[in-house]
Design an enzyme around this catalytic site. Structure first.
Site, PDB file in Angstrom:
ATOM      1  N   SER A 116       0.839  -1.206   0.000  1.00 13.81           N
ATOM      2  CA  SER A 116       0.000   0.000   0.000  1.00 13.81           C
ATOM      3  C   SER A 116       0.867   1.247   0.000  1.00 13.81           C
ATOM      4  CB  SER A 116      -0.907   0.003   1.234  1.00 13.81           C
ATOM      5  OG  SER A 116      -1.500  -1.254   1.411  1.00 13.81           O
ATOM      6  N   HIS A 173       9.803   4.830  -3.308  1.00 10.41           N
ATOM      7  CA  HIS A 173       8.869   4.335  -4.318  1.00 10.41           C
ATOM      8  C   HIS A 173       7.961   5.527  -4.652  1.00 10.41           C
ATOM      9  CE1 HIS A 173       6.163   1.955  -6.638  1.00 10.41           C
ATOM     10  NE2 HIS A 173       5.159   2.133  -5.808  1.00 10.41           N
TER      11      HIS A 173
HETATM   12  N1  LIG Z   1       3.938  -0.762  -4.053  1.00  6.90           N
HETATM   13  C1  LIG Z   1       3.516  -0.814  -5.318  1.00  6.90           C
HETATM   14  O1  LIG Z   1       4.295  -1.061  -6.239  1.00  6.90           O
HETATM   15  C2  LIG Z   1       2.071  -0.573  -5.641  1.00  6.90           C
HETATM   16  C3  LIG Z   1       1.585  -0.778  -6.929  1.00  6.90           C
HETATM   17  C4  LIG Z   1       0.242  -0.530  -7.186  1.00  6.90           C
HETATM   18  C5  LIG Z   1      -0.598  -0.090  -6.147  1.00  6.90           C
HETATM   19  N2  LIG Z   1      -0.079   0.105  -4.913  1.00  6.90           N
HETATM   20  C6  LIG Z   1      -0.914   0.528  -3.772  1.00  6.90           C
HETATM   21  O2  LIG Z   1      -1.564  -0.628  -3.218  1.00  6.90           O
HETATM   22  C7  LIG Z   1      -2.803  -0.248  -2.613  1.00  6.90           C
HETATM   23  C8  LIG Z   1      -3.924  -1.097  -3.161  1.00  6.90           C
HETATM   24  O3  LIG Z   1      -4.121  -0.844  -4.536  1.00  6.90           O
HETATM   25  P1  LIG Z   1      -5.341  -1.537  -5.309  1.00  6.90           P
HETATM   26  O4  LIG Z   1      -5.288  -1.060  -6.689  1.00  6.90           O
HETATM   27  O5  LIG Z   1      -5.368  -2.968  -5.011  1.00  6.90           O
HETATM   28  O6  LIG Z   1      -6.575  -0.795  -4.588  1.00  6.90           O
HETATM   29  P2  LIG Z   1      -8.067  -1.309  -4.536  1.00  6.90           P
HETATM   30  O7  LIG Z   1      -8.908  -0.126  -4.178  1.00  6.90           O
HETATM   31  O8  LIG Z   1      -8.419  -2.093  -5.748  1.00  6.90           O
HETATM   32  O9  LIG Z   1      -8.032  -2.334  -3.300  1.00  6.90           O
HETATM   33  C9  LIG Z   1      -7.827  -1.926  -1.988  1.00  6.90           C
HETATM   34  C10 LIG Z   1      -8.604  -2.897  -1.122  1.00  6.90           C
HETATM   35  O10 LIG Z   1      -8.349  -2.587   0.256  1.00  6.90           O
HETATM   36  C11 LIG Z   1      -9.548  -2.857   0.952  1.00  6.90           C
HETATM   37  N3  LIG Z   1      -9.505  -2.227   2.264  1.00  6.90           N
HETATM   38  C12 LIG Z   1      -9.625  -0.914   2.574  1.00  6.90           C
HETATM   39  N4  LIG Z   1      -9.552  -0.767   3.912  1.00  6.90           N
HETATM   40  C13 LIG Z   1      -9.332  -1.989   4.440  1.00  6.90           C
HETATM   41  C14 LIG Z   1      -9.154  -2.477   5.769  1.00  6.90           C
HETATM   42  N5  LIG Z   1      -9.176  -1.663   6.823  1.00  6.90           N
HETATM   43  N6  LIG Z   1      -8.972  -3.807   5.951  1.00  6.90           N
HETATM   44  C15 LIG Z   1      -8.985  -4.649   4.895  1.00  6.90           C
HETATM   45  N7  LIG Z   1      -9.152  -4.247   3.607  1.00  6.90           N
HETATM   46  C16 LIG Z   1      -9.317  -2.930   3.394  1.00  6.90           C
HETATM   47  C17 LIG Z   1     -10.642  -2.324   0.039  1.00  6.90           C
HETATM   48  O11 LIG Z   1     -11.910  -2.861   0.356  1.00  6.90           O
HETATM   49  C18 LIG Z   1     -10.133  -2.791  -1.325  1.00  6.90           C
HETATM   50  O12 LIG Z   1     -10.649  -4.048  -1.686  1.00  6.90           O
HETATM   51  C19 LIG Z   1      -2.943   1.241  -2.905  1.00  6.90           C
HETATM   52  O13 LIG Z   1      -2.459   1.959  -1.786  1.00  6.90           O
HETATM   53  C20 LIG Z   1      -2.044   1.469  -4.112  1.00  6.90           C
HETATM   54  O14 LIG Z   1      -1.587   2.792  -4.209  1.00  6.90           O
HETATM   55  C21 LIG Z   1       1.224  -0.140  -4.636  1.00  6.90           C
END
Ligand SMILES: NC(=O)c1ccc[n+]([C@@H]2O[C@H](COP(=O)([O-])OP(=O)(O)OC[C@H]3O[C@@H](n4cnc5c(N)ncnc54)[C@H](O)[C@@H]3O)[C@@H](O)[C@H]2O)c1
Length: 306
Positions: A116, A173
């Site tokens: 995240s 990142h």
């Molecule tokens: N590090 C990396 O290279 C990289 C790459 C892409 C995305 N990301 C990050 O990863 C995260 C997720 O991205 P995504 O596209 O999967 O988002 P997304 O919105 O598709 O999924 C996020 C999920 O988290 C869940 N969620 C929210 N609060 C929660 C909680 N308290 N407990 C459990 N689940 C909870 C939501 O219901 C949702 O299903 C984002 O922060 C994004 O910026 C990081």
């Protein structure tokens, strides 16, 4: 018994990781957790048909017990109008308060892979607030190294797909990431770039996030991240040592303290065994220091309130 739990597994990244992990024998048990119950059930009904011989189920936080690895991909929904991953920090810190508490009480000995965003800050937050040791915490940033290779292949003339590139990116990142041109190898041999090639490659990298968001689709990079997190998962389940770039809490390495930032790490099933201290070119060293300073400023601004 290799139990892997994914928090945020109904989302783009979490579900992609569930898929890539299920395609291998990495896990004996896959516990999927998300606040979006309906969407998670949808994924599980799909995954259990695709992999009927595997133990894949929806879990609550208590089900983190016994996890060897916990992957955190939970976050607020992606927005297309952001130019920095830092825009999600305040919201995701709130989410991480609960997740950090639950992970620390139910899986205190697990290796935690955080994806995240902003990943460096959130990885450090887990370290500072919830008593995990730094060797347990890996912030996932390998997409930057994958993207560096992609940009190199785009710019270099007619590079065959069979060429094998090593393309490490350290630092934040985010916008201040540091592609290490001095460490690039092609088929195991150091590769030298012209200044023009470096400029073109940097331009591809530096404009990528904004171009991706300008597609006006809120989806993030599920496939790249699913592939990369599988690589990290396999590394932290293995007796053998492997090295790659990950965000790690530093304690004097690279003259840095009290931040998490992308560096070369050596890992095995005990987690991070070592932060490798590479000799950097002077421009890379100063770019890394700027990147660390940016992370430190963000930490000081936000952590004071959390
Ligand atoms: N590090 C990396 O290279 C990289 C790459 C892409 C995305 N990301 C990050 O990863 C995260 C997720 O991205 P995504 O596209 O999967 O988002 P997304 O919105 O598709 O999924 C996020 C999920 O988290 C869940 N969620 C929210 N609060 C929660 C909680 N308290 N407990 C459990 N689940 C909870 C939501 O219901 C949702 O299903 C984002 O922060 C994004 O910026 C990081």
């Amino acid at each position: 018994m290799r139990k892997i739990s994914i928090i945020g597994s109904a989302g783009t990244l979490g579900s992609a990781c569930a898929m890539t992990i299920s395609l291998t024998n990495a896990a004996d048990e896959l516990c999927l957790i998300d606040v979006n119950e309906a969407l998670l059930n949808n994924h599980i009904m799909d995954l259990e048909n695709a992999f009927p011989g595997k133990n894949i189920y929806r879990g609550e936080y208590e089900d983190l017990i016994g996890s060897s690895v916990v992957i955190i991909t939970a976050g607020v929904p992606n927005r297309n109008d952001e130019t920095s991953r830092d825009a999600y920090l305040a919201d995701n810190l709130r989410i991480f308060q609960t997740i950090g508490e639950k992970a620390a009480s139910y899986a205190p000995d697990a290796i935690i892979i955080t994806a995240s965003n902003p990943v460096d800050i959130l990885n450090y937050y887990l370290y500072k607030k919830f008593g995990f040791s730094r060797n347990q915490l890996i912030g996932y940033n390998l997409n930057d190294s994958y993207r560096f290779e992609w940009a190199i292949r785009k710019v270099l003339p007619a590079e065959p797909f069979s060429s094998n590139f090593y393309t490490p990116v350290i630092g934040e990142h985010g916008e201040t990431q540091v592609p290490l041109f001095s460490k690039v190898q092609k088929n195991g041999t150091p590769y030298t770039f012209t200044a023009k090639q470096k400029d073109e490659i940097n331009k591809e990298i530096n404009t990528w996030f904004v171009r991706f968001n300008s597609l006006n689709v809120p989806r993030t990079t599920g496939w790249t991240t699913g592939v990369g997190i599988l690589r990290v998962v396999r590394a932290v389940l293995d007796e053998e040592e492997t090295s790659f770039i990950g965000s790690s809490v530093l304690d004097g390495e690279y003259q840095q303290h009290d931040i998490s930032i992308g560096v070369p790490i050596t890992v095995n099933k005990k987690g991070i065994l070592k932060v490798q201290e590479w000799e950097l070119d002077s421009d890379e060293q100063s770019a890394f220091e700027k990147s660390a300073a940016k992370i430190r400023t963000t930490l000081l601004t936000h952590m004071a309130h959390s």
